[in-house]
Design an enzyme around this catalytic site. Structure first.
Site, PDB file in Angstrom:
ATOM      1  N   HIS A 310       0.856  -1.180   0.000  1.00  0.00           N
ATOM      2  CA  HIS A 310       0.000   0.000   0.000  1.00  0.00           C
ATOM      3  C   HIS A 310       0.895   1.234   0.000  1.00  0.00           C
ATOM      4  CE1 HIS A 310      -2.879   3.017   1.435  1.00  0.00           C
ATOM      5  NE2 HIS A 310      -3.853   2.156   1.240  1.00  0.00           N
ATOM      6  N   HIS A 353      -0.059   2.272  11.748  1.00  0.00           N
ATOM      7  CA  HIS A 353       1.100   3.162  11.763  1.00  0.00           C
ATOM      8  C   HIS A 353       0.994   4.229  12.849  1.00  0.00           C
ATOM      9  CE1 HIS A 353      -1.707   5.519   9.329  1.00  0.00           C
ATOM     10  NE2 HIS A 353      -0.920   6.552   9.374  1.00  0.00           N
ATOM     11  N   GLU A 359      -3.193  13.848  11.628  1.00  0.00           N
ATOM     12  CA  GLU A 359      -4.164  13.582  10.581  1.00  0.00           C
ATOM     13  C   GLU A 359      -5.591  13.837  11.078  1.00  0.00           C
ATOM     14  OE1 GLU A 359      -3.542   9.500   9.696  1.00  0.00           O
ATOM     15  OE2 GLU A 359      -1.518   9.781   8.900  1.00  0.00           O
ATOM     16  N   HIS A 383      -6.270  11.682  14.490  1.00  0.00           N
ATOM     17  CA  HIS A 383      -5.145  10.896  14.983  1.00  0.00           C
ATOM     18  C   HIS A 383      -3.932  11.821  14.992  1.00  0.00           C
ATOM     19  CE1 HIS A 383      -7.533   7.529  12.827  1.00  0.00           C
ATOM     20  NE2 HIS A 383      -7.923   7.616  14.091  1.00  0.00           N
ATOM     21  N   HIS A 389      -2.701   4.031  15.086  1.00  0.00           N
ATOM     22  CA  HIS A 389      -4.013   3.812  14.476  1.00  0.00           C
ATOM     23  C   HIS A 389      -3.835   2.942  13.242  1.00  0.00           C
ATOM     24  CE1 HIS A 389      -2.333   7.420  12.580  1.00  0.00           C
ATOM     25  NE2 HIS A 389      -3.095   7.178  11.527  1.00  0.00           N
TER      26      HIS A 389
END
Length: 453
Positions: A310, A353, A359, A383, A389
């Site tokens: 990803h 991560h 964020e 977050h 998270h």
């Protein structure tokens, strides 16, 4: 020249406005032919008896590539107004965001309820979180808006920063000094620092709402720092992500009407108001590159892995506000639109991560691929720096055994404002009934899967 540009949104199908095309371009626009002077900006006797006025979006000596200014030719000078008087802020807040202690917890809010009493865009603003300080011209604030009335005989001007609108429910008509923008869910709009505007609610046919028949809800990012710009593309080359030509600026349109109206100005976090005897949107012609604009997010060229793993979410950056340190943004605007997932032998949702950047996410429609449930359209998740998270347990279980055939994520649009600065929630946000008290539980249920000796 003026352009009629097709858009992929339903709002554009309802109503057509003319626009100039191109991000950061220098445009010339006249609502009345012959209103722009030729060969100079401020002649002794301007055409049609208009008043020249410049709106600078940067310091005079900013590098040419970053220099923003627009010359306006208007019916009356903007300076013609009485003194401002202080008015209540309501639930609007600005930096330094210290009215409540910021916890390290992961936070998530359900959609805030729509207003029941008559409420326009300005009265319907609630600040959720922010960072920095408008006096230092650094940081951002994130507001939620809920409105059921258009702004009537009322205008807004924000000296603290530019405003990015992300509608979630209901289309808006943003009437600015330089012209009109129609923006619907699936689109974004940006109004520069210091530009006067008002917000009207549009019905399903694109007409202005005249009563309480409809309501609008969405998100606003107030950017105290450097104006949003397109990110550098590096090895991607010239053709990916958001293309310059898909950004649309308004054509000149002016209001020549008398009558009392209110101009509200946000300055150093406080709201101030003055009374005018005419509409401040009286610009007959303009030229320059400091203009409001809109963008249809369906035109974003998504780039993703075609092999394995990803990619970092930065690959989905639409716009960025630099902080002064290369690659570390004051604010990135990132989207997660419909896209194909084709990674082989990979866990396809976002990984677990802890991030240097903070964020704050919103959801315009559908389901976000890292959260099977609980993250609702109109809601928010936060977050902050270094807080762990990732996918919730249900998403992990499903993705860990899914057949890895090509799959298209459809009918969704999530977005993120990512910043080097920690988002500090407001007291209103922390005390809101919309705050989910059990958000942490979405990561419950993980078992130790280790099979080593």
């Amino acid at each position: 020249m003026d352009m009629r540009v097709r858009s992929r949104t339903k709002a554009a199908a309802r109503r057509r406005l003319a626009y100039h095309g191109g991000f950061g371009n220098t445009h010339s626009s006249e609502a009345v032919k012959g209103a722009l002077p030729v060969g100079q900006n401020s002649p002794q006797r301007p055409p049609l008896g208009l008043y020249p006025e410049v709106l600078s979006g940067s310091a005079f000596t900013a590098p040419r590539a970053e220099n923003l200014s627009t010359w306006m030719y208007r019916l009356r000078p903007s300076a013609m107004h009485p003194a401002y008087r202080r008015i209540a802020n309501g639930l609007l807040r600005s930096g330094p965001f210290d009215d409540v202690e910021t916890p390290p917890n992961r936070l998530r809010w359900n959609p805030f309820p729509l207003p029941q009493k008559p409420t326009d865009f300005l009265d319907g603003l609630t600040t959720l979180a922010g960072s920095g300080d408008p006096a230092a011209q650094s940081g951002i604030a994130v507001h939620l808006y809920g409105a059921n009335r258009s702004m009537k005989d009322r205008y807004f001007c924000n000296a603290d920063g530019e405003l990015m609108f992300v509608p979630q429910q209901g289309a808006l008509l943003i009437a600015t000094e330089l012209g009109r923008l129609e923006v619907a869910p699936g689109e974004v709009a940006v109004v520069p620092r210091g530009m006067k505007f008002r917000v009207e609610l549009l019905d399903d046919k694109g007409a202005a709402q005249r009563g309480a028949e409809g309501a609008a809800r969405g998100y606003v990012c107030e950017n105290y720092g450097q104006p949003f710009r397109l990110p550098e593309l590096g090895p991607i080359g010239a053709q990916g992500l958001a293309q310059r030509r898909d950004f649309l600026a308004p054509v000149a349109a002016f209001e020549d009407r008398s009558g009392r109206c209110q101009l509200v100005s946000k300055f150093l976090g406080a709201l101030w108001a003055t009374e005018l005897k005419h509409s401040p949107l009286d610009v007959v012609a303009w030229h320059g590159n400091n203009a409001p604009y809109k963008y249809d997010l369906a035109r974003f060229m998504v780039i993703n892995t075609v092999s394995f793993d990803h990619a970092d979410p930065s690959i989905f950056t639409v716009l960025t506000s630099p902080s002064g340190q290369p690659g570390v943004a004051n604010c990135d605007f990132v989207i997660f639109p419909p896209r194909w997932m084709v990674a082989e032998h990979s866990f396809r949702p976002p990984w677990f991560h802890r991030n240097f950047m903070s964020e704050l996410m919103g959801l315009v429609k559908g389901v976000y691929d890292a959260k099977a449930e609980g993250f609702l359209p109109g809601g928010v998740s936060l977050h902050n720096c270094m807080q762990a998270h990732g996918p919730d347990h249900a998403t992990f279980e499903k993705a860990s055994v899914a057949e890895l055939k090509p799959h298209k994520i459809q009918d969704t649009l999530a977005f993120m404002w990512e910043s080097r600065w920690v988002f500090r929630p407001t007291r209103a946000a922390m005390q809101s009934r919309a705050l989910q008290q059990d958000y942490d539980s979405c990561w419950d249920g993980y078992r130790k899967l280790y099979k080593g000796k």
